[in-house]
Structure formats: C-alpha cells, structure tokens
Enzyme design. Structure first.
Site, short mmCIF file in Angstrom:
data_model
loop_
_atom_site.label_atom_id
_atom_site.label_comp_id
_atom_site.label_asym_id
_atom_site.label_seq_id
_atom_site.Cartn_x
_atom_site.Cartn_y
_atom_site.Cartn_z
N PRO A 87 0.85 -1.20 0.00
CA PRO A 87 0.00 0.00 0.00
C PRO A 87 0.88 1.25 0.00
O PRO A 87 1.79 1.37 0.81
CB PRO A 87 -0.77 -0.12 1.32
CG PRO A 87 0.11 -0.94 2.21
CD PRO A 87 0.81 -1.91 1.28
N MET A 88 0.61 2.14 -0.92
CA MET A 88 1.37 3.39 -0.98
C MET A 88 0.44 4.54 -1.29
O MET A 88 -0.36 4.49 -2.23
CB MET A 88 2.48 3.29 -2.03
CG MET A 88 3.60 2.35 -1.59
SD MET A 88 4.90 2.20 -2.83
CE MET A 88 4.06 1.23 -4.08
N SER A 116 -3.95 1.91 -0.30
CA SER A 116 -3.75 2.71 0.91
C SER A 116 -5.01 3.49 1.29
O SER A 116 -5.75 3.94 0.42
CB SER A 116 -2.60 3.71 0.67
OG SER A 116 -2.58 4.70 1.68
N TYR A 143 -5.42 3.17 7.95
CA TYR A 143 -4.90 4.05 8.99
C TYR A 143 -6.10 4.47 9.81
O TYR A 143 -7.08 4.98 9.25
CB TYR A 143 -4.25 5.30 8.38
CG TYR A 143 -2.83 5.10 7.89
CD1 TYR A 143 -1.90 4.47 8.69
CD2 TYR A 143 -2.43 5.57 6.65
CE1 TYR A 143 -0.59 4.29 8.25
CE2 TYR A 143 -1.12 5.40 6.21
CZ TYR A 143 -0.20 4.76 7.02
OH TYR A 143 1.08 4.60 6.58
N THR A 169 -2.14 -0.93 9.50
CA THR A 169 -0.75 -0.50 9.64
C THR A 169 -0.54 0.05 11.04
O THR A 169 -1.25 0.96 11.47
CB THR A 169 -0.41 0.56 8.58
OG1 THR A 169 -0.60 -0.02 7.29
CG2 THR A 169 1.03 1.04 8.70
N LYS A 238 0.29 -4.95 9.72
CA LYS A 238 1.50 -4.56 8.99
C LYS A 238 2.37 -3.67 9.86
O LYS A 238 1.91 -2.63 10.33
CB LYS A 238 1.10 -3.82 7.71
CG LYS A 238 2.24 -3.17 6.94
CD LYS A 238 1.75 -2.62 5.61
CE LYS A 238 2.83 -1.95 4.81
NZ LYS A 238 3.15 -0.59 5.22
N HIS A 262 8.21 -0.23 7.27
CA HIS A 262 7.66 0.85 6.46
C HIS A 262 8.71 1.36 5.46
O HIS A 262 8.75 2.54 5.13
CB HIS A 262 7.20 1.99 7.38
CG HIS A 262 5.95 2.70 6.92
ND1 HIS A 262 4.71 2.45 7.45
CD2 HIS A 262 5.76 3.68 5.99
CE1 HIS A 262 3.82 3.25 6.86
NE2 HIS A 262 4.42 3.99 5.97
#
Ligand code: FNR
Ligand code: LAC
Length: 374
Positions: A87-88, A116, A143, A169, A238, A262
């Site tokens: 995921p970015m 993401s 997030y 994450t 993650k 990360h």
C-alpha cells in the site's frame, strides 16, 4: 512544473531498480524525494537492502525444472506471484491515473494489490478498474482516524467493494521524521480519494505531518476486537518487528502479519526486516501467514524471504517508480520483470513451486564485512 515528458522507453528497464531514474526524469524533486526517502539518516532504509543481499542461495541440481510455477495463495486466494504490491499513498504523484493504473496492472498480472487509506482515487473506483482489467485479490490498508466513525465507514466500504482483507498498519502512531520532505517543503496533497471531507486536521505541515496529524496514537491491542467487529474480513497487521508482538497478534486472531519497517520511513535504526523474519516466523508457528516488505527488488530477494518462512513479500518503491516511468504499462513491465526473475531463479535453484522453498536453500549468511557465517 514544465510540460510532462513523453512516456519513458520502458524497454530500457531491465530490473526493478531501473525505474527510479526513468521516473525521476518525469517527476519533480519533492515528489521523487517523498517516494525515495526515509526517516532520519535513512540507516534502516539502507540496511533493508544490504541485509537481504548478504544472503546466499544453496541450489539443488538435477531437478526437473522444465515447468516452474511461481503461483501461490495469499490468505487462501490464488495469486500468480508470491509478491504483491505494498500500500502506498498518493499515487497521483507518479501518474494521473494513480491507483487505477497500478491496480489494473496488478489485476491483469494476477498479482495482489493493496490500496492505501491515503489513495488519490476512491476505493470503489479502484475496485472497478481492477475488475475490468483482470482478476486478483485486493486488500485495503487502514490508517485509523481519531474519529473512529470515519474508519468504520472505510472498512464497510472496502468490504462492499470486494477488498478481501483489512491491512492495519501499526507503525504510524505519529509521523516519521522525513528530512527530505522538510527540506523540500513538500506540501500536503489535496487528493484524498477516499474522503469527501479531508481527513487532515493539520493542513499547513509537510505531508507526513499531515497524516500523523490524523492517525490515532491511542490505538492499542484491544482495538483489534473493535476492528474485527466491523466486517467479516480477515485482518492483517503490517509493521510487526518482534516475536512478542507477533504472538499478541496471533492471540487476537489475525490472519496475517507483515514484517515491515515501512521501508525505513518511520523509526530509523530499526533492524532490516529480513533479519527479524525468522523470529516472527518462529513465534507465529504456522498460526497465521507471515509476509515481509522493505527492500525487495530482485527475484532472489523473494526467494530468500520465502526460504526463511515468508508466505510472500510486498514491493513498495520500485512499483511507485514504475508507475512514474510509464503509468499502467510501467507497472506491467515491472511485474513482468519480477515474475520472470522469480521463475528463472526458482529453476536455477532447483524448485518448481514456491512451497518447496526451505531453509536448506540458503547458504550461510555473510557477515557485514562479507566474511564469516552469520
Ligand atoms: C508507503 N508505505 C505505506 N504503508 C502503508 O501502510 N500505508 C501507506 O499509505 C503507505 N504509503 C507509502 C508511500 C510511499 C511513497 C512509500 C514508499 C511507502 C509503506 C509501504 O507499504 C511499504 O511498507 C514500504 O514501501 C516497503 O519498502 P520498499 O519496498 O519501498 O523498500
Ligand atoms: C508514508 C505514509 C503515507 O510512508 O505511509 O508516506
């Protein structure tokens, strides 16, 4: 910025590391540095690659390798490669189609794509683009927002749009210190594809500060139960880097763990992920799937991680740069190159199926100075 340059000649790219310079020519410095950079002195970022590259392989010969199949499954779903796309955030930095392009290339190649929370395009739009291009599982990275309701809604939307796991994450309670971004004054993008109302509470800082400004730093182990209650999707955590945390995760019923620092973008001086993997694999003891990211750029990196017990790996920056180098075609080219490397390396190592990779396929590790067993 000047006029966008024409797509780079993707044929020039022969390995994943070739995409960065191709992308750099089509991208501003602040955007390039956001992708390429890490925290503090970027020690962890460098260690990730160096530690992977210290491993040597131990081949078995006279094995029939006429047919090599690199396909496997991630959480029970078939994938063509034991490598997925990490995921970015903010992929519009690399290409106008952003995550639509990356997800299409992944689906066409049968590779797992993880979206993401901070994607430039909405998760529904990405799902639709991926479904038109092919079929491969997709996961949604979460997030957790301080306003929990906003995260609850995202998880429900992801489940409805066919994402098949939630990747929580856990290494971003606050933003890492990205000095390249501070130096460049990288402004926060206005491109939050998943939010109609910007999730950012701070809007005048550099990008990482903006994200750190909305993630919930109170998040703790007990919140895994909250997350599990939001949907039927399996949970992957993650950002785990110790056997103790891996044990906690398994006790909370997670289906997968990504051993990740990360990409060296959060806390500097964390160990290389490949050095932590054995400890996590041992603690998990087959009760969940273990994945690894940070520093993967070669087929041989993938094989080393699998031989040490990973189910699969995730690739970050090289894919972002491939997107920058040539949009969807760039990512397709990157996945083709990686797939060809994995299959060739498997044949040369004497394995025909990723499940055959075991510790005995690794030769003793070189010390940091290139000598001695590790
Ligand atoms: C990331 N990463 C990341 N991780 C995450 O969970 N959510 C996110 O939104 C992002 N965003 C993001 C942006 C950019 C530009 C990069 C380079 C990375 C981290 C990513 O998922 C992964 O852990 C690392 O990129 C892996 O390291 P390599 O492959 O880049 O060395
Ligand atoms: C990053 C965040 C968005 O690494 O995860 O930039």
């Amino acid at each position: 910025m000047s006029e966008p340059s024409p797509p780079s000649d993707l044929a020039q790219a022969r390995r994943l590391d070739d995409f960065e310079s191709l992308a750099r020519a089509r991208m501003g410095r602040p955007e390039h540095d956001y992708i390429a950079g890490g925290a503090d002195d970027e020690l962890t970022m460098a260690d990730n690659r160096a530690a992977l590259r210290r491993w040597r392989l131990r081949p078995r010969v006279l094995v029939d390798v006429k047919t090599v199949d690199a396909s496997t499954s991630f959480l029970g779903q078939p994938v063509s490669l034991p490598a997925g796309i990490a995921p970015m955030a903010f992929q519009h930095f690399a290409d106008a189609d952003a995550e639509l392009a990356t997800a299409r290339a992944a689906a066409a190649a049968g590779v797992l794509f993880c979206l993401s929370t901070m994607s430039s395009r909405a998760l529904e739009e990405v799902a639709e683009a991926a479904d038109e291009a092919g079929s491969a599982p997709r996961w949604f990275q979460l997030y957790v927002h301080r306003d929990r309701r906003r995260s609850e809604e995202l998880v429900r939307r992801a489940a409805a749009a066919g994402y098949s796991a939630i990747v929580l994450t856990v290494d971003f309670p606050v933003a890492g210190n990205r000095e390249r971004d501070l130096r460049n004054g990288l402004p926060y993008p206005q491109a939050f594809g998943n939010f109609e109302v910007s999730p950012a509470e701070v809007t005048d800082g550099v990008l990482a500060a903006v994200i750190g400004g909305f993630t919930d730093a109170t998040l703790s182990w007990d919140d895994i139960d909250w997350l599990r209650g939001l949907s039927d999707l399996p949970i992957v955590i993650k950002g785990i880097l110790s056997g103790e945390d891996a044990e906690q995760a398994v006790e909370r019923g997670v289906a997968g763990i990504v051993v990740s620092n990360h990409g060296g973008r959060q806390l500097d001086r964390l160990p290389a992920t490949i050095d932590v993997l054995p400890e996590v694999v041992q603690a998990v003891d087959g009760r969940a799937e273990v994945y690894l990211d940070s520093g993967i750029s070669r087929g041989t990196d993938v094989l080393v991680a699998l031989a040490l017990g990973a189910r699969g790996v995730f690739v970050g920056r090289p894919i972002f740069f491939a997107l920058g180098a040539g949009g969807e075609q760039g990512v397709s080219r990157a996945l083709d190159l990686l797939g060809a490397e994995v299959r060739r390396d498997m044949a040369l190592l004497g394995v025909t199926d990723p499940a055959q990779l075991v510790r005995e396929h690794l030769w003793r590790r070189q010390g940091p100075d290139g000598s001695g067993p590790g």
